[in-house]
Scaffold this active site. Structure first.
Site, PDB file in Angstrom:
ATOM      1  N   HIS A  96       0.916  -1.296  -0.103  1.00 32.38           N
ATOM      2  CA  HIS A  96       0.004  -0.011   0.062  1.00 32.38           C
ATOM      3  C   HIS A  96       0.514   0.885  -0.151  1.00 32.38           C
ATOM      4  O   HIS A  96       1.823   0.782   0.535  1.00 32.38           O
ATOM      5  CB  HIS A  96      -1.290  -0.272   0.871  1.00 32.38           C
ATOM      6  CG  HIS A  96      -1.613  -0.738   1.437  1.00 32.38           C
ATOM      7  ND1 HIS A  96      -1.065  -2.167   1.976  1.00 32.38           N
ATOM      8  CD2 HIS A  96      -2.935  -1.205   1.456  1.00 32.38           C
ATOM      9  CE1 HIS A  96      -2.506  -2.843   2.728  1.00 32.38           C
ATOM     10  NE2 HIS A  96      -3.663  -2.105   2.148  1.00 32.38           N
ATOM     11  N   ASP A 137       2.218   2.423   3.176  1.00 30.91           N
ATOM     12  CA  ASP A 137       3.009   0.490   3.867  1.00 30.91           C
ATOM     13  C   ASP A 137       4.708   0.981   3.881  1.00 30.91           C
ATOM     14  O   ASP A 137       5.632   1.145   4.419  1.00 30.91           O
ATOM     15  CB  ASP A 137       3.103  -0.728   3.271  1.00 30.91           C
ATOM     16  CG  ASP A 137       1.947  -0.224   3.540  1.00 30.91           C
ATOM     17  OD1 ASP A 137       1.377  -0.741   3.808  1.00 30.91           O
ATOM     18  OD2 ASP A 137       1.819  -2.018   2.597  1.00 30.91           O
ATOM     19  N   GLU A 183      -9.292 -13.237  -1.305  1.00 30.08           N
ATOM     20  CA  GLU A 183      -8.465 -13.836  -0.564  1.00 30.08           C
ATOM     21  C   GLU A 183      -9.270 -14.791  -0.037  1.00 30.08           C
ATOM     22  O   GLU A 183     -10.315 -14.711   0.723  1.00 30.08           O
ATOM     23  CB  GLU A 183      -7.717 -12.313  -0.086  1.00 30.08           C
ATOM     24  CG  GLU A 183      -7.553 -12.902   1.744  1.00 30.08           C
ATOM     25  CD  GLU A 183      -6.736 -11.603   2.171  1.00 30.08           C
ATOM     26  OE1 GLU A 183      -6.402 -11.025   1.842  1.00 30.08           O
ATOM     27  OE2 GLU A 183      -7.167 -11.594   3.976  1.00 30.08           O
ATOM     28  N   ASP A 222      -4.631 -13.584  -2.719  1.00 31.20           N
ATOM     29  CA  ASP A 222      -4.289 -13.488  -1.528  1.00 31.20           C
ATOM     30  C   ASP A 222      -4.321 -14.552  -0.724  1.00 31.20           C
ATOM     31  O   ASP A 222      -5.168 -14.983  -0.109  1.00 31.20           O
ATOM     32  CB  ASP A 222      -5.113 -12.223  -0.795  1.00 31.20           C
ATOM     33  CG  ASP A 222      -4.423 -11.148  -0.968  1.00 31.20           C
ATOM     34  OD1 ASP A 222      -3.774 -10.963  -2.207  1.00 31.20           O
ATOM     35  OD2 ASP A 222      -5.206  -9.681  -0.509  1.00 31.20           O
ATOM     36  N   ASP A 236     -10.747 -11.984  10.742  1.00 28.75           N
ATOM     37  CA  ASP A 236      -9.929 -11.748   9.381  1.00 28.75           C
ATOM     38  C   ASP A 236      -8.619 -11.972  10.269  1.00 28.75           C
ATOM     39  O   ASP A 236      -7.914 -11.246  10.236  1.00 28.75           O
ATOM     40  CB  ASP A 236      -9.831 -10.176   8.569  1.00 28.75           C
ATOM     41  CG  ASP A 236      -9.569 -10.797   7.342  1.00 28.75           C
ATOM     42  OD1 ASP A 236      -8.932 -11.672   7.288  1.00 28.75           O
ATOM     43  OD2 ASP A 236      -9.324  -9.770   6.692  1.00 28.75           O
ATOM     44  N   ASP A 258      -0.705 -12.457   1.760  1.00 28.91           N
ATOM     45  CA  ASP A 258      -1.288 -11.402   2.622  1.00 28.91           C
ATOM     46  C   ASP A 258      -1.867 -12.373   4.389  1.00 28.91           C
ATOM     47  O   ASP A 258      -2.986 -12.817   4.690  1.00 28.91           O
ATOM     48  CB  ASP A 258      -3.068 -10.894   2.048  1.00 28.91           C
ATOM     49  CG  ASP A 258      -3.219 -10.055   2.816  1.00 28.91           C
ATOM     50  OD1 ASP A 258      -2.923  -9.107   3.832  1.00 28.91           O
ATOM     51  OD2 ASP A 258      -4.435  -8.796   2.008  1.00 28.91           O
TER      52      ASP A 258
END
Ligand code: XUL
Ligand code: CO
Length: 436
Positions: free
Chosen positions: A101, A104, A268, A296, A307, A339
């Site tokens: 991101h 990040d 994901e 992901d 999550d 991820d």
């Protein structure tokens, strides 16, 4: 350059009999499976946010993890050291791709212009590190959900000024993704959803989300960014009702707003289970609709229901996932992005290596099992047999629309009660076990 992980040398393949915890037992990057190397099939990526920025915090307590690359009070110095540590890690673990991101890799400054300058500094360095190491960017994305301004969403925010901020951030993130040769760009909904209808104009929010995505499509064309755009579905968390609930919901949304040609899905594993599906259902739904893009790769804990972003470890799941992915032709722009983050108690730098080794090995095993399942056509034969009526006269007449209700009624009156057949689920599960 400082060595940030001196305790680990390059991780190598040593085969299933190796007892070395810092070696691959199954992932042999150059081994050829169904005409491509394992590395080409699996296209592993390490994610910046969890691997380098997650420090073990949870709802009940702060950081537990201390890293040598965080050891400065200057945020840009930390960003710089973290980038060096990241590329050392990528090289030692042997992933070919990374994902990030915007926020990040470079910390936010007081103004957008200053923040973008910081990004430019880090991106220039990342570009050089990519050239030096051969690392590639699987995808970039925007963090338009952590900052306080996005408390009520980004594209779906009730304030047009916050919509504008999100758009500006996406604009810049697309530019830097292009600059780094990114093969894709992800939109995960962040806080695009709602918690109560008492303060929400649901229709307006959906229209605005589509508008933001349309702007991204237009800007992508304008700057000549060739990467694939992805939407990453997730049903809940952080909001109670996330708008990109699952792949089916995303497909309908994209169709409604004429965006379906521009996006594929980034599926994901744990988001699928949060939607009460499973990972493989979401993959299969995407491949059936020709819009699987990337994955992901992680897992959740079915007893927790949030999550948890754990590293994948379930050989059945990776086998079935790779079976679906291979049968659809494999990845093109996408890949398997971990991820996932190490647990709050896994505080040693070497734990990052164990986590990735485990994830890479379990997908390598899944790949090899799936290749064998494809070569032996065991399940293809079972499926073809189950649907064989559709290649016979009656099925053809229905599919070609030669028969409608009246002809079908006449058929039943003439032929009587149809035969039923066994689904053979237990037998097929036994076959699957024989590949694991
Ligand atoms: C959140 C999530 C994100 C996206 C990128 O659950 O999965 O990390 O993958 O924004
Ligand atoms: Co994700």
């Amino acid at each position: 350059m400082t060595e940030y992980f001196p305790e680990v040398k390059k991780v190598k393949y040593e085969g299933p009999d190796s007892k070395n915890p810092l070696a691959f037992k199954y992932f042999d990057a150059s081994e050829v499976v169904l005409g491509k190397t394992m590395a080409e099939h699996l296209r592993f990526a390490s994610c910046y946010w969890h691997t380098f920025k997650n420090l073990g915090q949870d709802q009940f307590g702060g950081n537990t993890i201390i890293r040598n690359y965080n050891d400065s009070s200057d945020p840009m110095k930390v960003a710089d050291m973290t980038l060096e540590a990241a590329f050392e890690f990528f090289t030692k673990i042997g992933v070919d791709f990374w994902c990030f991101h915007d926020r990040d890799i470079a910390p936010e400054a007081d103004t957008l212009a200053e923040t973008n300058k910081r990004l430019d500094t880090i991106v220039a360095k990342a570009k050089k590190l990519q050239a030096d190491t051969g690392m590639k960017l699987l995808w970039g994305t925007t963090n338009a959900f952590s900052h306080r301004r996005f408390l009520a969403g980004a594209g779906t925010n009730p304030s047009p000024a916050i919509f504008a901020y999100a758009a500006s951030q996406i604009k810049k993130a697309m530019e830097i993704t292009k600059e780094l040769g990114g093969e894709g760009y992800v939109f995960w909904g962040g806080r695009e959803g709602y918690d109560t209808l008492l303060n929400t104009d649901l229709k307006m929010e959906l229209d605005h989300l589509a508008l933001l995505l349309q702007m991204a499509v237009d800007y992508k064309k304008k700057i000549g960014f060739k990467g694939q755009l992805y939407i990453e579905p997730k049903p809940k968390e952080p909001t109670k009702h996330q708008y990109d609930f699952d792949a089916g919901n995303c497909l309908a949304f994209l169709q409604k707003y004429d965006l379906v040609d521009y996006f594929k899905m980034n599926i994901e594993a744990n988001h699928a289970t949060l939607a009460s599906h499973d990972f493989c259902h979401e993959l299969a739904f995407c491949t059936a609709n020709n819009f699987l893009g990337s994955v992901d790769a992680n897992r959740g804990d079915l007893l927790l229901g949030w999550d948890t972003d754990q590293f994948p470890s379930n050989i059945y799941e990776t086998t079935m996932a790779m079976y679906i992915i291979l049968k659809s032709g494999g990845f093109t722009t996408g890949g398997l992005n971990f991820d996932a983050h190490v647990r709050r108690q896994s505080i040693d730098p070497v734990d990052l290596f164990y986590a990735h080794i485990g994830g890479m090995d379990v997908f390598a095993r899944g790949l090899k099992n799936a290749a064998k399942m494809i070569e032996e056509k065991t399940f293809d034969k079972a499926v073809a047999d189950r649907y064989k009526g559709w290649s016979e006269e009656l099925g053809k007449n229905i599919e070609s629309k030669k028969f409608g209700f009246e002809e079908l009624e006449a058929y039943i009156i003439k032929n009587g009660e149809p035969k039923v057949q066994s689904g053979k689920q237990e037998l097929l599960e036994n076959y699957l076990n024989s590949y694991i």
